[in-house]
Design a protein around this motif. Structure first.
Motif, PDB file in Angstrom:
ATOM      1  N   LEU A 511       4.862   2.960  12.206  1.00 31.73           N
ATOM      2  CA  LEU A 511       4.552   2.118  11.086  1.00 31.73           C
ATOM      3  C   LEU A 511       3.970   3.029   9.997  1.00 31.73           C
ATOM      4  O   LEU A 511       4.208   2.872   8.704  1.00 31.73           O
ATOM      5  CB  LEU A 511       3.860   0.812  11.552  1.00 31.73           C
ATOM      6  CG  LEU A 511       3.366  -0.019  10.338  1.00 31.73           C
ATOM      7  CD1 LEU A 511       4.459  -0.663   9.831  1.00 31.73           C
ATOM      8  CD2 LEU A 511       2.153  -0.865  10.724  1.00 31.73           C
ATOM      9  N   GLU A 512       3.018   3.944  10.406  1.00 30.51           N
ATOM     10  CA  GLU A 512       2.195   4.535   9.690  1.00 30.51           C
ATOM     11  C   GLU A 512       2.574   5.807   9.328  1.00 30.51           C
ATOM     12  O   GLU A 512       2.152   6.705   8.401  1.00 30.51           O
ATOM     13  CB  GLU A 512       0.561   4.592  10.100  1.00 30.51           C
ATOM     14  CG  GLU A 512       0.099   3.352  10.526  1.00 30.51           C
ATOM     15  CD  GLU A 512      -1.306   3.036  10.868  1.00 30.51           C
ATOM     16  OE1 GLU A 512      -1.740   4.170  11.084  1.00 30.51           O
ATOM     17  OE2 GLU A 512      -1.870   2.105  10.980  1.00 30.51           O
ATOM     18  N   ASP A 533       3.798  10.933  -1.027  1.00 30.31           N
ATOM     19  CA  ASP A 533       4.056   9.634  -1.735  1.00 30.31           C
ATOM     20  C   ASP A 533       4.051   8.250  -0.723  1.00 30.31           C
ATOM     21  O   ASP A 533       3.559   7.258  -1.089  1.00 30.31           O
ATOM     22  CB  ASP A 533       5.660   9.579  -2.156  1.00 30.31           C
ATOM     23  CG  ASP A 533       5.814   9.887  -3.866  1.00 30.31           C
ATOM     24  OD1 ASP A 533       4.780   9.983  -4.373  1.00 30.31           O
ATOM     25  OD2 ASP A 533       6.993   9.712  -3.884  1.00 30.31           O
ATOM     26  N   PHE A 534       4.590   8.758   0.465  1.00 29.52           N
ATOM     27  CA  PHE A 534       4.625   7.734   1.517  1.00 29.52           C
ATOM     28  C   PHE A 534       3.115   7.177   2.163  1.00 29.52           C
ATOM     29  O   PHE A 534       3.286   5.951   1.970  1.00 29.52           O
ATOM     30  CB  PHE A 534       5.334   8.094   2.705  1.00 29.52           C
ATOM     31  CG  PHE A 534       5.456   7.288   3.925  1.00 29.52           C
ATOM     32  CD1 PHE A 534       6.498   6.362   3.868  1.00 29.52           C
ATOM     33  CD2 PHE A 534       4.448   7.244   4.935  1.00 29.52           C
ATOM     34  CE1 PHE A 534       6.419   5.485   5.474  1.00 29.52           C
ATOM     35  CE2 PHE A 534       4.474   6.494   5.893  1.00 29.52           C
ATOM     36  CZ  PHE A 534       5.613   5.619   6.106  1.00 29.52           C
ATOM     37  N   GLY A 571       8.071  -0.119   1.776  1.00 29.98           N
ATOM     38  CA  GLY A 571       7.762  -1.223   2.541  1.00 29.98           C
ATOM     39  C   GLY A 571       6.206  -1.210   2.905  1.00 29.98           C
ATOM     40  O   GLY A 571       5.776  -1.638   4.002  1.00 29.98           O
ATOM     41  N   GLY A 572       5.554  -0.682   1.943  1.00 32.27           N
ATOM     42  CA  GLY A 572       4.104  -0.583   2.036  1.00 32.27           C
ATOM     43  C   GLY A 572       3.159  -1.913   2.039  1.00 32.27           C
ATOM     44  O   GLY A 572       2.418  -2.108   2.943  1.00 32.27           O
ATOM     45  N   GLN A 578       1.048  -5.946   8.564  1.00 33.72           N
ATOM     46  CA  GLN A 578       1.215  -6.070   9.731  1.00 33.72           C
ATOM     47  C   GLN A 578       0.045  -6.387  10.470  1.00 33.72           C
ATOM     48  O   GLN A 578       0.080  -6.833  11.831  1.00 33.72           O
ATOM     49  CB  GLN A 578       1.761  -4.676  10.325  1.00 33.72           C
ATOM     50  CG  GLN A 578       3.120  -4.522  10.155  1.00 33.72           C
ATOM     51  CD  GLN A 578       4.126  -5.506  10.634  1.00 33.72           C
ATOM     52  OE1 GLN A 578       4.117  -5.716  12.017  1.00 33.72           O
ATOM     53  NE2 GLN A 578       4.858  -6.236   9.950  1.00 33.72           N
ATOM     54  N   GLU A 579      -1.044  -6.242  10.052  1.00 37.13           N
ATOM     55  CA  GLU A 579      -2.295  -6.524  10.757  1.00 37.13           C
ATOM     56  C   GLU A 579      -2.507  -8.155  10.803  1.00 37.13           C
ATOM     57  O   GLU A 579      -3.420  -8.489  11.733  1.00 37.13           O
ATOM     58  CB  GLU A 579      -3.589  -6.013   9.856  1.00 37.13           C
ATOM     59  CG  GLU A 579      -3.601  -4.425   9.952  1.00 37.13           C
ATOM     60  CD  GLU A 579      -4.750  -3.787   9.159  1.00 37.13           C
ATOM     61  OE1 GLU A 579      -5.749  -4.896   8.826  1.00 37.13           O
ATOM     62  OE2 GLU A 579      -5.032  -2.471   9.004  1.00 37.13           O
TER      63      GLU A 579
END
Length: 710
Positions: A511-512, A533-534, A571-572, A578-579
């Motif tokens: 995910l990260e 960027d990500f 998808g940020g 997600q938390e």
């Protein structure tokens, strides 16, 4: 009096702190790189610095848990003046006295939060107060998106339009507050999906042999009418209770219950439709079936290695619904067919699903992204016509990924089943799929076969017969929007700059972490090195979600389950949510944007390609929250905003939330339309040319029907 002054000054100082301590977010810099260039550079993403979300507002009470029809009173028609709604203006000066600014055409006084609603400064939080963590609006000269998309053969997102087709930014119809709305006059009534219920187009079809009548056929003119509510509609039951039961009146269909009730799909119980957790292949419950598959091939590793899966012919999606507890995110899909409203049942339950059919077109997903594809009695003839439908799954399946098949040919011995099994065995062998497990479940009296797609091209090169053939190099496997199916296989990538060469990190680490193949990209969508960027995008959205969306603008998150990001980049936004374990996010990557959807899948999330000039393939009232970051200003260069807002109204449940981050003139147009729909304007916010709108859909529907709906 002195105490009041002290409190006032203290609150203003908090406001000053909020201006200097928010996160640097990604700008809307998609204008930097055309789609075709980004693909050559590993399709890396973009960041949206589209607004400062720490705000000073009035009453920050959460939206109501129940939704009432809005009255026609003057008070109810002025949402910004209602108790509990908020009109917020942004003051970018450091003065401590009360000030006014222009916001959406109005001069509104700054309002200070009540003590219990004021965001609290966290002295220990990382980066608070540092210049690197300030969320900003983009500079004026960087606020416009790309005006023209460069076309290139093989690009998944090729969209061409002429100058005369560009829609003016301030279309008069977008500014009508008292629009004379009418209900859609269609056969589908409360279940209307414009691109799947286009009766005029369906009548013109020359054939339905390949399920053409279940595919998308959008009206030439997008509808501007509203979909009625089912009689007796109630606010949806909250997750996780909704997995097991929904209100009958919300999806008042009995055909599926009668047809599949004996298989424990669904039952009617008083005011509810209940879902015992069964299915055609798991009458004794989904958990046993899920564990049976895991035991059959432990390398599947639900929720660790296998994170994102596709369930074809999902029924009411109990398989995907129960996989949540194994840490698996399932994209369930099924057509709108005689299995009445099966996808609508799934979404009402809070389970991700789309209406789609494997007919003549590719599914709207990129290649090599699903860890597992599952089919349990999905009624798809995989073996016919050169295996073209199974070859579509091959396109979607990650190299080294698994196909789980539990249809009757796996375990029954009728002549028909044995013939299909033999044909499938020959086809999968010719595709270089290896059957790694075949096992019988004595509890459910079914069997499962598990196949593994190859991880490299060695088997392809050794085949005695090139059948199925290898696709032409000109056939880009990521071209998916209205692209015809091809009865061929694409060679697997060997260059580490392409996605699919290496399996992603285990969940939740994936995910990260930026996917490995982004490291070879010299530049990302926002102009930085791709991995930076990500990371910047993720940090930006974590800050916005935590400080603004969760704790700032007053959304009742206990009522939010189904979420859509209408213009996703990396998808940020979804990753930041997600938390909040109980929500899932459908990420939409626009067809005229950089192709970042494979990145979204590699981080353990999902989504699909779409063009918002057309209706989305979902039932009405299926999402709790829609998020649009600089979507509408980009979109109105190709089509009017009005029908897109109508589509937003169709998709949102009553009581559902819309968050728009965009240019102020666009925000103003959307706010006017929302008011005309009797939505509650919970908050507007602006700085310079950038703004934010938070609105909530009401139960209101017009009383008159259109005389003619496309």
């Amino acid at each position: 009096m002195k105490a009041a002054v002290v409190v006032f000054v203290g609150l203003c100082l908090v406001g000053i702190w909020m201006l200097t301590s928010s996160n640097i977010g990604p700008e809307d810099l998609s204008y930097i790189i055309p789609r075709s260039e980004v693909k050559d550079k590993a399709s890396t993403p973009s960041l949206d610095r589209s607004g400062t979300d720490d705000v000073r507002s009035g009453d920050t009470g959460d939206p109501e848990n129940t939704v009432e029809q809005k009255s026609d009173s003057k008070e109810e028609d002025e949402p910004s003046k209602r108790n509990g709604d908020r009109k917020v203006a942004f003051d970018d000066t450091s003065e401590t006295d009360t000030s006014t600014v222009e916001n959406s055409g109005e001069i509104v006084e700054d309002m200070v939060l009540e003590n219990e609603d004021r965001p609290q400064k966290d002295e220990k939080s990382d980066g608070v107060g540092s210049q690197e963590t300030v969320e900003k609006f983009p500079p004026e000269n960087q606020s416009e998106s790309l005006n023209e998309i460069s076309s290139q053969n093989g690009s998944p997102h090729v969209v061409e339009w002429k100058d005369e087709e560009v829609v003016e930014a301030s279309s008069p119809e977008d500014q009508i507050t008292d629009r004379n709305w009418k209900l859609c006059s269609v056969t589908a009534r409360a279940d209307y999906i414009p691109c799947l219920d286009n009766e005029a187009a369906l009548k013109k079809l020359r054939s339905t042999k390949h399920y053409e009548h279940r595919e998308r056929h959008c009206p030439e003119q997008a509808p501007t009418c509203l979909v009625p509510l089912p009689e007796g509609y109630k606010q949806s039951i909250k997750w996780p209770e909704s997995r097991d039961k929904i209100w009958y009146n919300n999806v008042p269909h009995t055909k599926l219950v009668a047809y599949k009730g004996h298989q424990n799909w669904a039952n009617i119980s008083g005011q509810h439709i209940s879902f015992p957790g069964g299915g055609t292949q798991f009458k004794r419950g989904a958990f046993h079936y899920i564990d049976f598959i895991q035991e059959s091939w432990p390398d599947l590793a639900w929720g660790r290695k296998s994170r994102v899966i596709l369930d074809v012919g999902c029924g009411v999606a109990s398989f995907g619904g129960y996989l949540f507890e194994r840490g698996v995110l399932t994209m369930s899909c099924a057509p709108k067919d005689e299995h009445e409203a099966q996808v609508q049942f799934a979404l009402e339950r809070g389970i991700p699903a789309i209406s789609a059919v494997m007919g003549t077109k590719r599914l709207p997903f990129p290649s090599k992204v699903f860890d597992v594809i599952h089919c349990a009695r999905c009624r798809v003839p995989w073996h016919i016509e050169g295996g073209v439908l199974l070859l579509e799954l091959n396109r979607l399946l990650r190299p080294g990924g698994f196909f789980v098949w539990s249809a009757t040919p796996v375990y029954q011995k009728s002549p028909e089943d044995m013939g299909i099994w033999q044909a499938m065995s020959a086809l999968t062998k010719s595709m270089c799929w290896k059957m790694v497990a075949k096992r019988k479940d004595k509890v459910n009296n079914i069997g499962v076969a598990i196949y593994r797609k190859p991880s490299d091209n060695s088997c392809y090169d050794k085949r005695a017969e090139q059948n199925p053939p290898i696709c032409q190099k000109s056939d880009d496997p990521d071209v998916a929007w209205y692209a015809p199916l091809q009865a061929c296989m694409h060679r697997l990538p060997v260059d580490s700059s392409n996605h699919g060469v290496v399996w992603p990190y285990d969940w939740p680490a994936r995910l990260e972490k930026a996917p490995y193949w982004m490291n070879t990209s010299p530049i990302g969508v926002y102009g930085r090195p791709a991995p930076q960027d990500f990371t910047a995008d993720y940090e930006h959205w974590k800050h916005v979600v935590s400080n603004s969306y969760v704790n700032g603008i007053g959304i009742d998150w206990s009522s939010v389950r189904n979420v859509m990001d209408m213009r996703s980049v990396y998808g940020g936004f979804a990753a930041a949510l997600q938390e909040m374990k109980k929500v899932w996010v459908m990420n939409i990557v626009l067809i005229d944007s950089p192709d970042t959807l494979p990145i979204i899948y590699d981080r353990g999330l999902f989504g699909l390609y779409h063009d918002w000039c057309e209706s989305f393939s979902t039932y009405p009232r299926t999402y709790d929250l829609l998020h649009a970051d600089h979507l509408f200003s980009k979109l109105k260069k190709r089509c009017p905003i009005l029908p897109v807002i109508v589509e937003v109204d169709r998709m949102l449940r009553p009581g559902g939330n819309l968050i728009v981050r965009d240019h102020v003139d666009t925000i103003s147009s959307i706010e006017n339309l929302a008011k005309s729909l009797h939505w509650k304007i919970r908050m507007t916010f602006s700085k310079g040319k950038e703004g934010l709108l938070y609105a909530q859909k009401s139960m209101w529907r017009p009383s008159e029907f259109e005389t003619n709906t496309p």
